[in-house]
Design a protein around this motif. Structure first.
Motif, PDB file in Angstrom:
ATOM      1  N   GLU A 198       0.831  -1.201   0.000  1.00 38.15           N
ATOM      2  CA  GLU A 198       0.000   0.000   0.000  1.00 38.15           C
ATOM      3  C   GLU A 198       0.867   1.253   0.000  1.00 38.15           C
ATOM      4  O   GLU A 198       0.529   2.255  -0.632  1.00 38.15           O
ATOM      5  N   THR A 199       1.983   1.200   0.686  1.00 40.25           N
ATOM      6  CA  THR A 199       2.912   2.333   0.673  1.00 40.25           C
ATOM      7  C   THR A 199       3.456   2.562  -0.731  1.00 40.25           C
ATOM      8  O   THR A 199       3.565   3.707  -1.191  1.00 40.25           O
ATOM      9  N   ALA A 200       3.770   1.492  -1.436  1.00 40.95           N
ATOM     10  CA  ALA A 200       4.252   1.613  -2.813  1.00 40.95           C
ATOM     11  C   ALA A 200       3.173   2.213  -3.709  1.00 40.95           C
ATOM     12  O   ALA A 200       3.458   3.052  -4.580  1.00 40.95           O
ATOM     13  N   ALA A 201       1.928   1.798  -3.486  1.00 40.70           N
ATOM     14  CA  ALA A 201       0.825   2.337  -4.282  1.00 40.70           C
ATOM     15  C   ALA A 201       0.666   3.834  -4.052  1.00 40.70           C
ATOM     16  O   ALA A 201       0.467   4.603  -4.997  1.00 40.70           O
ATOM     17  N   ARG A 202       0.762   4.249  -2.799  1.00 34.20           N
ATOM     18  CA  ARG A 202       0.620   5.675  -2.490  1.00 34.20           C
ATOM     19  C   ARG A 202       1.793   6.454  -3.074  1.00 34.20           C
ATOM     20  O   ARG A 202       1.628   7.574  -3.569  1.00 34.20           O
ATOM     21  N   ARG A 203       2.984   5.879  -3.004  1.00 33.48           N
ATOM     22  CA  ARG A 203       4.155   6.555  -3.569  1.00 33.48           C
ATOM     23  C   ARG A 203       3.995   6.721  -5.076  1.00 33.48           C
ATOM     24  O   ARG A 203       4.339   7.774  -5.641  1.00 33.48           O
ATOM     25  N   ASN A 204       3.449   5.708  -5.747  1.00 26.46           N
ATOM     26  CA  ASN A 204       3.220   5.806  -7.185  1.00 26.46           C
ATOM     27  C   ASN A 204       2.174   6.869  -7.508  1.00 26.46           C
ATOM     28  O   ASN A 204       2.278   7.572  -8.517  1.00 26.46           O
ATOM     29  N   GLU A 205       1.161   6.985  -6.659  1.00 28.35           N
ATOM     30  CA  GLU A 205       0.153   8.019  -6.866  1.00 28.35           C
ATOM     31  C   GLU A 205       0.776   9.411  -6.749  1.00 28.35           C
ATOM     32  O   GLU A 205       0.464  10.309  -7.536  1.00 28.35           O
ATOM     33  N   VAL A 206       1.647   9.568  -5.757  1.00 30.56           N
ATOM     34  CA  VAL A 206       2.318  10.859  -5.575  1.00 30.56           C
ATOM     35  C   VAL A 206       3.192  11.168  -6.788  1.00 30.56           C
ATOM     36  O   VAL A 206       3.233  12.311  -7.280  1.00 30.56           O
ATOM     37  N   LYS A 207       3.901  10.156  -7.296  1.00 23.79           N
ATOM     38  CA  LYS A 207       4.749  10.363  -8.473  1.00 23.79           C
ATOM     39  C   LYS A 207       3.912  10.770  -9.683  1.00 23.79           C
ATOM     40  O   LYS A 207       4.311  11.642 -10.465  1.00 23.79           O
ATOM     41  N   ALA A 208       2.750  10.133  -9.860  1.00 24.39           N
ATOM     42  CA  ALA A 208       1.877  10.495 -10.969  1.00 24.39           C
ATOM     43  C   ALA A 208       1.398  11.934 -10.825  1.00 24.39           C
ATOM     44  O   ALA A 208       1.349  12.690 -11.806  1.00 24.39           O
ATOM     45  N   LEU A 209       1.059  12.321  -9.612  1.00 26.82           N
ATOM     46  CA  LEU A 209       0.604  13.691  -9.380  1.00 26.82           C
ATOM     47  C   LEU A 209       1.742  14.676  -9.606  1.00 26.82           C
ATOM     48  O   LEU A 209       1.532  15.770 -10.156  1.00 26.82           O
ATOM     49  N   GLU A 210       2.952  14.293  -9.212  1.00 26.28           N
ATOM     50  CA  GLU A 210       4.117  15.153  -9.476  1.00 26.28           C
ATOM     51  C   GLU A 210       4.291  15.347 -10.983  1.00 26.28           C
ATOM     52  O   GLU A 210       4.598  16.459 -11.449  1.00 26.28           O
ATOM     53  N   GLY A 211       4.106  14.268 -11.748  1.00 28.43           N
ATOM     54  CA  GLY A 211       4.210  14.387 -13.197  1.00 28.43           C
ATOM     55  C   GLY A 211       3.149  15.308 -13.770  1.00 28.43           C
ATOM     56  O   GLY A 211       3.423  16.124 -14.669  1.00 28.43           O
ATOM     57  N   ALA A 212       1.921  15.190 -13.250  1.00 29.65           N
ATOM     58  CA  ALA A 212       0.833  16.053 -13.721  1.00 29.65           C
ATOM     59  C   ALA A 212       1.120  17.515 -13.392  1.00 29.65           C
ATOM     60  O   ALA A 212       0.865  18.419 -14.214  1.00 29.65           O
ATOM     61  N   LEU A 213       1.671  17.759 -12.214  1.00 29.33           N
ATOM     62  CA  LEU A 213       1.977  19.137 -11.832  1.00 29.33           C
ATOM     63  C   LEU A 213       3.139  19.699 -12.650  1.00 29.33           C
ATOM     64  O   LEU A 213       3.182  20.900 -12.932  1.00 29.33           O
ATOM     65  N   ALA A 214       4.079  18.844 -13.030  1.00 32.10           N
ATOM     66  CA  ALA A 214       5.164  19.307 -13.901  1.00 32.10           C
ATOM     67  C   ALA A 214       4.600  19.765 -15.243  1.00 32.10           C
ATOM     68  O   ALA A 214       5.010  20.795 -15.791  1.00 32.10           O
TER      69      ALA A 214
END
Length: 263
Positions: free
Chosen positions: A129-145
Protein backbone atom coordinates in the motif's frame (compact mmCIF):
# COMPACT_ATOMS: atom_id res chain seq x y z
CA UNK A 1 -4.61 49.29 -19.98
CA UNK A 2 -4.76 47.13 -16.87
CA UNK A 3 -6.13 43.58 -17.04
CA UNK A 4 -6.25 41.38 -13.95
CA UNK A 5 -4.96 37.84 -14.48
CA UNK A 6 -4.63 34.79 -12.23
CA UNK A 7 -1.93 32.95 -14.13
CA UNK A 8 1.05 34.12 -12.06
CA UNK A 9 -0.78 33.30 -8.86
CA UNK A 10 -1.49 29.83 -10.27
CA UNK A 11 2.19 29.34 -11.09
CA UNK A 12 3.14 30.20 -7.51
CA UNK A 13 0.55 27.74 -6.19
CA UNK A 14 1.88 24.93 -8.39
CA UNK A 15 5.48 25.57 -7.31
CA UNK A 16 4.45 25.35 -3.66
CA UNK A 17 2.50 22.13 -4.18
CA UNK A 18 5.32 20.50 -6.12
CA UNK A 19 7.67 21.15 -3.21
CA UNK A 20 5.12 19.66 -0.78
CA UNK A 21 4.66 16.57 -2.96
CA UNK A 22 8.40 16.05 -3.22
CA UNK A 23 8.61 16.10 0.57
CA UNK A 24 5.66 13.71 0.88
CA UNK A 25 7.16 11.23 -1.60
CA UNK A 26 10.40 11.31 0.37
CA UNK A 27 8.42 10.68 3.56
CA UNK A 28 6.76 7.60 2.05
CA UNK A 29 10.19 6.33 0.97
CA UNK A 30 11.52 6.75 4.51
CA UNK A 31 8.45 5.03 5.95
CA UNK A 32 8.89 2.14 3.51
CA UNK A 33 12.51 1.63 4.56
CA UNK A 34 11.59 1.63 8.24
CA UNK A 35 8.73 -0.84 7.76
CA UNK A 36 10.96 -3.18 5.78
CA UNK A 37 13.52 -3.09 8.60
CA UNK A 38 10.97 -4.37 11.15
CA UNK A 39 11.04 -8.14 11.48
CA UNK A 40 7.84 -10.03 10.79
CA UNK A 41 9.28 -13.41 11.73
CA UNK A 42 6.75 -15.64 13.53
CA UNK A 43 7.16 -15.76 17.27
CA UNK A 44 8.82 -19.09 18.24
CA UNK A 45 7.11 -21.69 20.37
CA UNK A 46 8.74 -22.15 23.78
CA UNK A 47 8.37 -24.73 26.53
CA UNK A 48 6.91 -23.25 29.71
CA UNK A 49 6.63 -25.36 32.81
CA UNK A 50 7.14 -28.58 30.85
CA UNK A 51 8.73 -30.31 33.85
CA UNK A 52 5.54 -29.79 35.78
CA UNK A 53 2.82 -30.20 33.20
CA UNK A 54 4.53 -31.78 30.23
CA UNK A 55 2.76 -29.24 27.95
CA UNK A 56 4.00 -26.56 25.63
CA UNK A 57 2.67 -23.06 25.58
CA UNK A 58 3.19 -20.41 22.89
CA UNK A 59 4.99 -17.32 24.06
CA UNK A 60 2.83 -14.19 23.88
CA UNK A 61 3.42 -12.49 20.53
CA UNK A 62 5.62 -9.42 20.36
CA UNK A 63 3.25 -8.03 17.74
CA UNK A 64 2.20 -5.11 19.91
CA UNK A 65 5.74 -3.74 19.99
CA UNK A 66 6.27 -4.18 16.26
CA UNK A 67 2.94 -2.63 15.34
CA UNK A 68 3.81 0.22 17.67
CA UNK A 69 7.09 0.63 15.78
CA UNK A 70 5.16 0.86 12.50
CA UNK A 71 2.80 3.46 13.97
CA UNK A 72 5.76 5.47 15.25
CA UNK A 73 7.48 5.26 11.87
CA UNK A 74 4.33 6.52 10.16
CA UNK A 75 3.91 9.33 12.68
CA UNK A 76 7.50 10.50 12.22
CA UNK A 77 7.57 10.31 8.42
CA UNK A 78 4.27 10.47 6.54
CA UNK A 79 1.85 11.99 9.02
CA UNK A 80 3.23 15.57 9.10
CA UNK A 81 2.94 15.78 5.31
CA UNK A 82 -0.52 14.24 5.29
CA UNK A 83 -1.83 16.80 7.76
CA UNK A 84 -0.48 19.58 5.55
CA UNK A 85 -2.84 18.41 2.78
CA UNK A 86 -6.10 19.23 4.51
CA UNK A 87 -6.98 22.39 6.38
CA UNK A 88 -8.24 21.69 9.88
CA UNK A 89 -6.80 18.16 9.99
CA UNK A 90 -4.60 18.90 13.00
CA UNK A 91 -7.11 17.24 15.32
CA UNK A 92 -7.05 14.01 13.30
CA UNK A 93 -5.84 11.00 15.29
CA UNK A 94 -2.82 9.01 14.16
CA UNK A 95 -4.91 6.00 13.14
CA UNK A 96 -7.34 8.25 11.25
CA UNK A 97 -4.37 9.51 9.24
CA UNK A 98 -3.21 5.93 8.65
CA UNK A 99 -6.70 5.12 7.42
CA UNK A 100 -6.75 8.08 5.02
CA UNK A 101 -3.25 7.50 3.65
CA UNK A 102 -3.16 3.71 3.62
CA UNK A 103 -6.36 1.74 4.24
CA UNK A 104 -8.93 1.15 6.95
CA UNK A 105 -7.86 -2.49 7.29
CA UNK A 106 -4.23 -1.47 7.87
CA UNK A 107 -5.29 1.11 10.45
CA UNK A 108 -7.36 -1.54 12.21
CA UNK A 109 -4.51 -4.09 12.15
CA UNK A 110 -2.04 -1.54 13.57
CA UNK A 111 -4.41 -0.31 16.26
CA UNK A 112 -3.26 -1.11 19.82
CA UNK A 113 -6.87 -2.05 20.60
CA UNK A 114 -6.70 -5.09 18.31
CA UNK A 115 -3.59 -6.64 19.90
CA UNK A 116 -2.65 -7.85 16.42
CA UNK A 117 0.69 -9.38 15.51
CA UNK A 118 2.92 -7.82 12.87
CA UNK A 119 2.65 -10.85 10.63
CA UNK A 120 4.43 -11.35 7.29
CA UNK A 121 1.07 -10.81 5.57
CA UNK A 122 0.50 -7.50 7.37
CA UNK A 123 4.02 -6.37 6.54
CA UNK A 124 3.52 -7.20 2.84
CA UNK A 125 0.21 -5.33 2.88
CA UNK A 126 1.72 -2.21 4.43
CA UNK A 127 4.66 -2.26 2.01
CA UNK A 128 2.38 -2.79 -1.01
CA UNK A 129 0.00 0.00 0.00
CA UNK A 130 2.91 2.33 0.67
CA UNK A 131 4.25 1.61 -2.81
CA UNK A 132 0.82 2.34 -4.28
CA UNK A 133 0.62 5.67 -2.49
CA UNK A 134 4.16 6.56 -3.57
CA UNK A 135 3.22 5.81 -7.19
CA UNK A 136 0.15 8.02 -6.87
CA UNK A 137 2.32 10.86 -5.58
CA UNK A 138 4.75 10.36 -8.47
CA UNK A 139 1.88 10.49 -10.97
CA UNK A 140 0.60 13.69 -9.38
CA UNK A 141 4.12 15.15 -9.48
CA UNK A 142 4.21 14.39 -13.20
CA UNK A 143 0.83 16.05 -13.72
CA UNK A 144 1.98 19.14 -11.83
CA UNK A 145 5.16 19.31 -13.90
CA UNK A 146 3.01 19.40 -17.01
CA UNK A 147 0.69 21.96 -15.42
CA UNK A 148 3.70 24.15 -14.61
CA UNK A 149 4.86 23.98 -18.23
CA UNK A 150 1.37 24.85 -19.53
CA UNK A 151 1.08 27.75 -17.11
CA UNK A 152 4.43 29.07 -18.30
CA UNK A 153 3.20 28.98 -21.90
CA UNK A 154 -0.10 30.58 -20.86
CA UNK A 155 1.75 33.35 -19.01
CA UNK A 156 3.74 34.16 -22.14
CA UNK A 157 0.59 34.20 -24.27
CA UNK A 158 -1.29 36.37 -21.77
CA UNK A 159 1.61 38.81 -21.47
CA UNK A 160 1.73 39.09 -25.25
CA UNK A 161 -1.96 39.98 -25.46
CA UNK A 162 -1.80 42.41 -22.53
CA UNK A 163 1.30 44.14 -23.92
CA UNK A 164 -0.31 44.48 -27.36
CA UNK A 165 -3.48 45.91 -25.83
CA UNK A 166 -1.38 48.44 -23.92
CA UNK A 167 0.35 49.56 -27.14
CA UNK A 168 -2.97 49.91 -28.96
CA UNK A 169 -4.40 51.87 -26.06
CA UNK A 170 -1.63 54.47 -26.34
CA UNK A 171 -3.34 56.07 -29.36
CA UNK A 172 -6.91 57.26 -28.67
CA UNK A 173 -9.57 56.32 -31.21
CA UNK A 174 -10.34 59.97 -31.83
CA UNK A 175 -6.88 60.37 -33.35
CA UNK A 176 -7.39 57.57 -35.89
CA UNK A 177 -8.72 57.83 -39.43
CA UNK A 178 -10.98 55.29 -41.09
CA UNK A 179 -8.20 53.00 -42.34
CA UNK A 180 -6.37 53.15 -39.02
CA UNK A 181 -9.59 52.23 -37.23
CA UNK A 182 -10.02 49.24 -39.54
CA UNK A 183 -6.45 48.20 -38.80
CA UNK A 184 -7.15 48.54 -35.06
CA UNK A 185 -10.22 46.32 -35.44
CA UNK A 186 -8.20 43.69 -37.29
CA UNK A 187 -5.45 43.82 -34.66
CA UNK A 188 -8.06 43.16 -31.98
CA UNK A 189 -9.40 40.28 -34.07
CA UNK A 190 -5.93 38.78 -34.06
CA UNK A 191 -5.69 39.13 -30.28
CA UNK A 192 -9.05 37.42 -29.88
CA UNK A 193 -7.78 34.59 -32.05
CA UNK A 194 -4.82 34.22 -29.70
CA UNK A 195 -7.23 34.03 -26.76
CA UNK A 196 -9.33 31.39 -28.52
CA UNK A 197 -6.21 29.36 -29.30
CA UNK A 198 -5.04 29.54 -25.69
CA UNK A 199 -8.49 28.45 -24.45
CA UNK A 200 -8.50 25.54 -26.90
CA UNK A 201 -5.07 24.35 -25.80
CA UNK A 202 -6.07 24.66 -22.17
CA UNK A 203 -9.17 22.55 -22.69
CA UNK A 204 -7.12 19.92 -24.52
CA UNK A 205 -4.75 19.72 -21.56
CA UNK A 206 -7.62 19.45 -19.05
CA UNK A 207 -9.06 16.56 -21.06
CA UNK A 208 -5.79 14.64 -20.78
CA UNK A 209 -4.20 12.34 -18.22
CA UNK A 210 -0.72 11.91 -16.75
CA UNK A 211 0.29 8.33 -15.93
CA UNK A 212 3.08 6.87 -13.84
CA UNK A 213 3.48 3.73 -15.90
CA UNK A 214 0.64 1.31 -15.26
CA UNK A 215 0.62 1.96 -11.51
CA UNK A 216 -1.23 5.27 -11.25
CA UNK A 217 -2.78 8.00 -13.36
CA UNK A 218 -4.07 11.53 -12.74
CA UNK A 219 -6.88 13.01 -14.81
CA UNK A 220 -6.05 16.66 -15.44
CA UNK A 221 -9.66 17.64 -14.68
CA UNK A 222 -8.79 16.89 -11.04
CA UNK A 223 -6.10 19.56 -10.93
CA UNK A 224 -8.11 22.82 -10.78
CA UNK A 225 -10.30 21.90 -7.77
CA UNK A 226 -7.24 20.44 -6.03
CA UNK A 227 -4.85 23.31 -6.77
CA UNK A 228 -7.07 26.36 -6.99
CA UNK A 229 -9.76 25.69 -4.39
CA UNK A 230 -8.79 28.89 -2.52
CA UNK A 231 -8.81 31.06 -5.65
CA UNK A 232 -11.68 33.43 -6.47
CA UNK A 233 -12.05 31.51 -9.75
CA UNK A 234 -12.09 27.77 -10.46
CA UNK A 235 -10.03 27.93 -13.66
CA UNK A 236 -7.41 30.70 -13.55
CA UNK A 237 -6.22 30.29 -17.14
CA UNK A 238 -9.68 30.08 -18.70
CA UNK A 239 -10.96 32.93 -16.52
CA UNK A 240 -8.01 35.08 -17.58
CA UNK A 241 -8.62 34.24 -21.23
CA UNK A 242 -12.30 35.10 -20.87
CA UNK A 243 -11.38 38.47 -19.31
CA UNK A 244 -8.94 39.26 -22.09
CA UNK A 245 -11.40 38.26 -24.79
CA UNK A 246 -14.12 40.40 -23.21
CA UNK A 247 -11.69 43.33 -23.07
CA UNK A 248 -10.86 42.92 -26.76
CA UNK A 249 -14.57 42.67 -27.56
CA UNK A 250 -15.27 45.93 -25.72
CA UNK A 251 -12.43 47.61 -27.61
CA UNK A 252 -13.81 46.37 -30.93
CA UNK A 253 -17.24 47.73 -30.10
CA UNK A 254 -15.71 51.12 -29.44
CA UNK A 255 -13.80 50.95 -32.73
CA UNK A 256 -16.97 50.08 -34.65
CA UNK A 257 -18.77 53.06 -33.14
CA UNK A 258 -16.03 55.33 -34.39
CA UNK A 259 -16.07 53.67 -37.80
CA UNK A 260 -19.81 54.35 -38.14
CA UNK A 261 -19.23 58.02 -37.39
CA UNK A 262 -16.68 58.28 -40.18
CA UNK A 263 -18.86 56.74 -42.88
Amino acid sequence: MSVDTYVERARTRVRTEREALDAKRTAFERFDRRVRSISADPTPVASTGAAVTGTEQRVKPAGDARCRDVRRAFEETVRPHSLDDVEGSGDESLLETVRSELTESIALALSPATDASFSPQLKRTVVAETAARRNEVKALEGALAREAARLSDAADAVDGVVDRLAVLDETPLTALGFEALEARHEALDELRSRCADLARRRQEFLNGTTSNGAEAAVAHRRLPPYLYRDFPVDHPVLSTVATLDATCDDCQRAVRRHLVRRV
